[in-house]
Design a protein around this motif. Structure first.
Motif: not given
Length: 279
Positions: A66, A69, A72, A75, A85, A87, A110
């Motif tokens: 992402d 981001c 988020a 995200s 993910v 971010a 993440i």
């Protein structure tokens, strides 16, 4: 393959001033100054965000990058759809909100990366991901670079050029108070058609969908709404009544209190990079 029109060259020329601001650290905007506002507005469009992501070919085996981001917004829900993910954002306060929102959502897959997408040197160790996504960020201005880091799909999304943006909604609260409105580019000739045609000329067959994007929140009282929207910035005492009128303009009385609701539209474009031909 170069098309009949060099859309990339036009994009760079038309959006050069905008790009310098979006870059933030290399331009004139410190996006951390707007982190509070972005984080709160993110919560108000949560339902629309889920609707947007439901259109994408994301699986539990995919890794997602992402780009830009922010807090988020994408995200966190992406982490519930994908294997992992990344971010990425250069701004510390944005990432603080991103981490907080991930924790509150209970997602642990993440990886938060404080890097500047515009800084080639800082990205030299950034691995490829199955899906690379850019939403309302600097990534929207360099399609080839997004493709470079994608194994399967590139996804791009933002507001339609001739519809209100998040910035519009935010600044409407400040009319008559700070009047920081700038005459931004709103000519629909310079909208998602550029992204579509650049990707098409590179061999892809882009998918396009227009998404209804709604910002909404319920309040028990007017005072609760007035208190909540103070994230738009400091309001001088002599401007207090103007601020309240600005907020009340977008509130509708309900059986349980008041509802804030503003609507706009976003584009969603994605394509398979495996179809593309890179020079």
């Amino acid at each position: 393959m170069q098309g009949l029109v060099d859309y990339q060259a036009i994009l760079e020329r038309v959006f050069s001033p905008t790009l310098q601001k979006v870059k933030g650290k290399d331009g004139s905007v410190n996006w951390d100054d707007y982190a509070d506002m972005y984080n709160e507005m993110t919560g108000m469009e949560a339902a629309s965000t889920l609707n947007l992501l439901s259109n994408l070919p994301i699986t539990k085996d995919d890794s997602v990058l992402d780009v830009g981001c922010g807090p988020a917004r994408l995200s966190v829900p992406l982490a519930k759809l994908a294997k992992s993910v990344s971010a990425l954002d250069p701004f510390a306060k944005m990432l603080e909100y991103a981490k907080k929102n991930a924790k509150e959502a209970g997602v642990k897959n993440i990886n938060f990366i404080q890097k500047d997408w515009s800084d080639e040197q800082s990205l030299k160790d950034l691995p490829k991901h199955d899906i690379v996504l850019a939403s309302r960020s600097v990534g929207l201005f360099d399609i080839k670079k997004l493709c470079k880091f994608a194994k399967k799909y590139v996804v791009m999304t933002s507001f339609l050029m001739d519809y209100p943006s998040l910035k519009t909604f935010w600044q409407d609260f400040l009319k008559g108070i700070k009047d920081e409105n700038e005459a931004g580019l709103s000519d629909r000739r310079f909208g998602y058609n550029f992204i579509f045609n650049i990707a098409y000329d590179m061999g892809a067959n882009p998918n396009l969908k227009i998404i209804d994007t709604i910002f909404e929140r319920d309040f028990a009282s007017l005072e609760e709404a007035f208190s909540y929207f103070r994230f738009v910035g400091e309001i001088a005492p002599e401007k207090e009544e103007i601020y309240k009128r600005n907020v009340e303009k977008y509130l509708t009385k309900t059986n349980d209190g008041y509802k804030f609701k503003r609507e706009t539209k976003s584009y969603l474009i994605w394509w398979d990079v495996r179809e593309m031909k890179f020079e």
